[in-house]
Scaffold this motif. Sequence first.
Motif, PDB file in Angstrom:
ATOM      1  N   HIS A 174       0.851  -1.292  -0.109  1.00 29.37           N
ATOM      2  CA  HIS A 174       0.092  -0.288   0.118  1.00 29.37           C
ATOM      3  C   HIS A 174       0.832   1.279   0.182  1.00 29.37           C
ATOM      4  O   HIS A 174       0.530   2.141  -0.661  1.00 29.37           O
ATOM      5  CB  HIS A 174      -0.999   0.113   1.415  1.00 29.37           C
ATOM      6  CG  HIS A 174      -1.807   1.166   1.428  1.00 29.37           C
ATOM      7  ND1 HIS A 174      -1.611   2.153   2.230  1.00 29.37           N
ATOM      8  CD2 HIS A 174      -3.059   1.765   0.533  1.00 29.37           C
ATOM      9  CE1 HIS A 174      -2.419   3.124   2.342  1.00 29.37           C
ATOM     10  NE2 HIS A 174      -3.228   2.967   1.101  1.00 29.37           N
ATOM     11  N   TRP A 177       2.033   1.757  -3.329  1.00 30.03           N
ATOM     12  CA  TRP A 177       1.167   2.095  -4.362  1.00 30.03           C
ATOM     13  C   TRP A 177       0.888   3.459  -4.142  1.00 30.03           C
ATOM     14  O   TRP A 177       0.418   4.399  -5.181  1.00 30.03           O
ATOM     15  CB  TRP A 177      -0.005   1.193  -4.132  1.00 30.03           C
ATOM     16  CG  TRP A 177      -0.092  -0.165  -4.725  1.00 30.03           C
ATOM     17  CD1 TRP A 177       1.051  -0.821  -5.118  1.00 30.03           C
ATOM     18  CD2 TRP A 177      -1.249  -1.045  -5.138  1.00 30.03           C
ATOM     19  NE1 TRP A 177       0.667  -1.938  -5.673  1.00 30.03           N
ATOM     20  CE2 TRP A 177      -0.597  -2.260  -5.466  1.00 30.03           C
ATOM     21  CE3 TRP A 177      -2.670  -0.942  -4.853  1.00 30.03           C
ATOM     22  CZ2 TRP A 177      -1.417  -3.342  -6.077  1.00 30.03           C
ATOM     23  CZ3 TRP A 177      -3.167  -1.907  -5.230  1.00 30.03           C
ATOM     24  CH2 TRP A 177      -2.432  -3.051  -5.854  1.00 30.03           C
ATOM     25  N   GLN A 178       0.524   4.041  -2.830  1.00 32.52           N
ATOM     26  CA  GLN A 178       0.318   5.414  -2.593  1.00 32.52           C
ATOM     27  C   GLN A 178       1.279   6.357  -3.132  1.00 32.52           C
ATOM     28  O   GLN A 178       1.132   7.404  -3.638  1.00 32.52           O
ATOM     29  CB  GLN A 178       0.324   5.715  -1.204  1.00 32.52           C
ATOM     30  CG  GLN A 178      -0.899   5.163  -0.375  1.00 32.52           C
ATOM     31  CD  GLN A 178      -1.133   5.695   0.890  1.00 32.52           C
ATOM     32  OE1 GLN A 178      -0.285   5.835   1.664  1.00 32.52           O
ATOM     33  NE2 GLN A 178      -2.314   6.366   1.355  1.00 32.52           N
ATOM     34  N   PHE A 182      -2.218   5.796  -5.621  1.00 35.11           N
ATOM     35  CA  PHE A 182      -3.197   5.211  -5.330  1.00 35.11           C
ATOM     36  C   PHE A 182      -4.046   6.030  -4.249  1.00 35.11           C
ATOM     37  O   PHE A 182      -3.469   6.358  -3.408  1.00 35.11           O
ATOM     38  CB  PHE A 182      -2.809   3.878  -4.528  1.00 35.11           C
ATOM     39  CG  PHE A 182      -3.880   2.835  -4.041  1.00 35.11           C
ATOM     40  CD1 PHE A 182      -4.539   2.123  -4.971  1.00 35.11           C
ATOM     41  CD2 PHE A 182      -4.267   2.695  -2.588  1.00 35.11           C
ATOM     42  CE1 PHE A 182      -5.567   1.320  -4.589  1.00 35.11           C
ATOM     43  CE2 PHE A 182      -5.376   1.858  -2.202  1.00 35.11           C
ATOM     44  CZ  PHE A 182      -6.067   1.168  -3.282  1.00 35.11           C
ATOM     45  N   LEU A 187      -5.502  -0.737   2.231  1.00 36.72           N
ATOM     46  CA  LEU A 187      -5.514  -1.794   1.113  1.00 36.72           C
ATOM     47  C   LEU A 187      -6.061  -2.692   1.815  1.00 36.72           C
ATOM     48  O   LEU A 187      -5.376  -3.149   2.763  1.00 36.72           O
ATOM     49  CB  LEU A 187      -4.033  -1.800   0.481  1.00 36.72           C
ATOM     50  CG  LEU A 187      -3.925  -2.614  -0.596  1.00 36.72           C
ATOM     51  CD1 LEU A 187      -4.837  -2.100  -1.985  1.00 36.72           C
ATOM     52  CD2 LEU A 187      -2.658  -3.060  -1.163  1.00 36.72           C
ATOM     53  N   THR A 193      -6.973  -8.488  -4.555  1.00 39.22           N
ATOM     54  CA  THR A 193      -5.952  -7.438  -4.548  1.00 39.22           C
ATOM     55  C   THR A 193      -4.647  -7.890  -5.092  1.00 39.22           C
ATOM     56  O   THR A 193      -3.750  -7.148  -5.494  1.00 39.22           O
ATOM     57  CB  THR A 193      -5.711  -6.609  -3.070  1.00 39.22           C
ATOM     58  OG1 THR A 193      -7.072  -6.400  -2.719  1.00 39.22           O
ATOM     59  CG2 THR A 193      -4.652  -5.601  -2.994  1.00 39.22           C
ATOM     60  N   SER A 198      -8.001  -4.414  -7.525  1.00 38.03           N
ATOM     61  CA  SER A 198      -8.394  -3.782  -6.187  1.00 38.03           C
ATOM     62  C   SER A 198      -9.022  -2.496  -6.632  1.00 38.03           C
ATOM     63  O   SER A 198      -9.133  -2.079  -7.913  1.00 38.03           O
ATOM     64  CB  SER A 198      -7.033  -3.414  -5.538  1.00 38.03           C
ATOM     65  OG  SER A 198      -7.238  -2.611  -4.297  1.00 38.03           O
ATOM     66  N   ASP A 200     -10.052   1.303  -7.289  1.00 44.91           N
ATOM     67  CA  ASP A 200      -9.312   2.531  -7.796  1.00 44.91           C
ATOM     68  C   ASP A 200     -10.340   3.336  -8.458  1.00 44.91           C
ATOM     69  O   ASP A 200     -11.465   3.218  -8.403  1.00 44.91           O
ATOM     70  CB  ASP A 200      -8.342   1.927  -8.709  1.00 44.91           C
ATOM     71  CG  ASP A 200      -6.721   2.726  -8.504  1.00 44.91           C
ATOM     72  OD1 ASP A 200      -6.950   4.062  -8.361  1.00 44.91           O
ATOM     73  OD2 ASP A 200      -5.913   2.008  -9.096  1.00 44.91           O
ATOM     74  N   ARG A 201      -9.632   4.789  -8.607  1.00 44.63           N
ATOM     75  CA  ARG A 201     -10.448   5.953  -9.115  1.00 44.63           C
ATOM     76  C   ARG A 201      -9.981   6.164 -10.534  1.00 44.63           C
ATOM     77  O   ARG A 201      -8.691   6.068 -10.721  1.00 44.63           O
ATOM     78  CB  ARG A 201     -10.309   6.810  -8.186  1.00 44.63           C
ATOM     79  CG  ARG A 201     -11.271   6.607  -6.932  1.00 44.63           C
ATOM     80  CD  ARG A 201     -11.275   7.990  -5.979  1.00 44.63           C
ATOM     81  NE  ARG A 201     -11.957   7.589  -4.853  1.00 44.63           N
ATOM     82  CZ  ARG A 201     -11.778   8.010  -3.662  1.00 44.63           C
ATOM     83  NH1 ARG A 201     -10.596   9.078  -3.687  1.00 44.63           N
ATOM     84  NH2 ARG A 201     -12.626   7.862  -2.628  1.00 44.63           N
ATOM     85  N   ALA A 204      -7.000   8.641 -10.381  1.00 40.69           N
ATOM     86  CA  ALA A 204      -5.707   8.084 -10.001  1.00 40.69           C
ATOM     87  C   ALA A 204      -5.113   7.124 -10.945  1.00 40.69           C
ATOM     88  O   ALA A 204      -3.764   7.187 -11.325  1.00 40.69           O
ATOM     89  CB  ALA A 204      -6.042   7.075  -8.652  1.00 40.69           C
ATOM     90  N   LEU A 205      -5.772   6.369 -11.944  1.00 38.57           N
ATOM     91  CA  LEU A 205      -5.314   5.706 -12.887  1.00 38.57           C
ATOM     92  C   LEU A 205      -4.615   6.730 -14.142  1.00 38.57           C
ATOM     93  O   LEU A 205      -3.568   6.239 -14.606  1.00 38.57           O
ATOM     94  CB  LEU A 205      -6.318   4.795 -13.622  1.00 38.57           C
ATOM     95  CG  LEU A 205      -6.876   3.541 -12.739  1.00 38.57           C
ATOM     96  CD1 LEU A 205      -8.048   3.189 -13.390  1.00 38.57           C
ATOM     97  CD2 LEU A 205      -5.757   2.378 -12.425  1.00 38.57           C
ATOM     98  N   THR A 321      -7.027   2.904 -19.704  1.00 36.59           N
ATOM     99  CA  THR A 321      -6.163   4.170 -19.420  1.00 36.59           C
ATOM    100  C   THR A 321      -5.153   3.977 -20.218  1.00 36.59           C
ATOM    101  O   THR A 321      -4.416   2.900 -20.815  1.00 36.59           O
ATOM    102  CB  THR A 321      -5.477   3.406 -18.131  1.00 36.59           C
ATOM    103  OG1 THR A 321      -6.518   3.202 -17.125  1.00 36.59           O
ATOM    104  CG2 THR A 321      -4.691   4.630 -17.361  1.00 36.59           C
TER     105      THR A 321
END
Length: 389
Positions: A174, A177-178, A182, A187, A193, A198, A200-201, A204-205, A321
Amino acid sequence: MEYTDPRRKDYLGRFADLEGKIYLNQFYSKYRKLNHQEIIERLASRTKPFPGRLTMAFRSVRPDANEAALTAFLRSRLTAEALAEVDVAKLYRQFDPERFNSNDRAYLAHMHPLELWLVKYLLENTNINYDQIVQESAPLRQDAYTWLTKSRKQRAQDRSIRILLERDAFVAIHQQWQRVGFPFSSLVPSYATAIGASADRPTALAELMGIILNDGMRIPFRQINSLHFAQGTPYETKFEFTPAVGTRVLSPEVSATVRNALAGVVENGTARRLKGVFVDASGAPIQVGGKTGTGDHRIKSYGAGGRLIGSEAINRNAIFTFYIGDRFFGVILAHVGGSQSTGFEFTSGLATQLLKIIHPVLQPTLTENEMKANKSSNDKQDRNTFAKD
């Protein structure tokens, strides 16, 4: 982890505290909105109507209650015939809570020791604060898992330690990822996951794609470059955005490798329909890369033998994406929410097709951007030539 490893004790203590909090929260949700009488009634329903079990449960949470109170409690769960055959005075003496520790009382009542402790706490205290409950129950959470520390329980110990090791691993994941955008504060440790499914938004992608396109540098998004107020008046004010200094979160080598892999999705993978669609001013193809994804989220119910007996649609999504060339990136999402999604069966091909449909709108922007970049490069070259002369 070896049995003689000194860290085992710390891990087992952490596991006892973690799992104890889970049980405590479950019990608290069952009792927190009840008055004292309702709490006692709920407690009585939580074990089978056997005189010994009921007596131990009652005396654990009401240690100062007299025989008459115990009789009234038993009457709420036992038939008149069964109660007539019971020697309440004998049960009262036999199940004196002072004779047993918390684990023994829970065993005799066939209940969890934390449930008995919580009910007693709720009956004896007002102005209940859950954080205080968690704090004061800490010693009992450890005591409730003393069975786990016994040497003959090594397999159970190993299983508990593995659970914590996995949680620690997900904490580390996590944090990584942050760093690359992320958007959530935690997480969920799960198989979903682990394979990348997992939550996501889209934004963020898109930010992650920007990092990859920018050779691993994370630069904050902005929507406004400047603000200009009261122009031509004594109160005229203008604000200009100061570009933020980027932070390196991926190495250039990793970013280049990922870009090539994403380009393969368009060249030979699930986004093949975009191959050769975008071109530069000379008509040569612009490299396009991306990652597709499809989500069909449902709550499924299963019966005996694994037979599917129900399926409730939550939503259906298709996402792409992408990046186009060395400057443009974004996300296209097709989403249907709620029960309406039952009638849809689209895949990520829908998202890539949407990008292909809006290609005529994007193409002029790409060409114009390339011409500006070439002009800027030529002007710079001319200035350098003039300086040498």
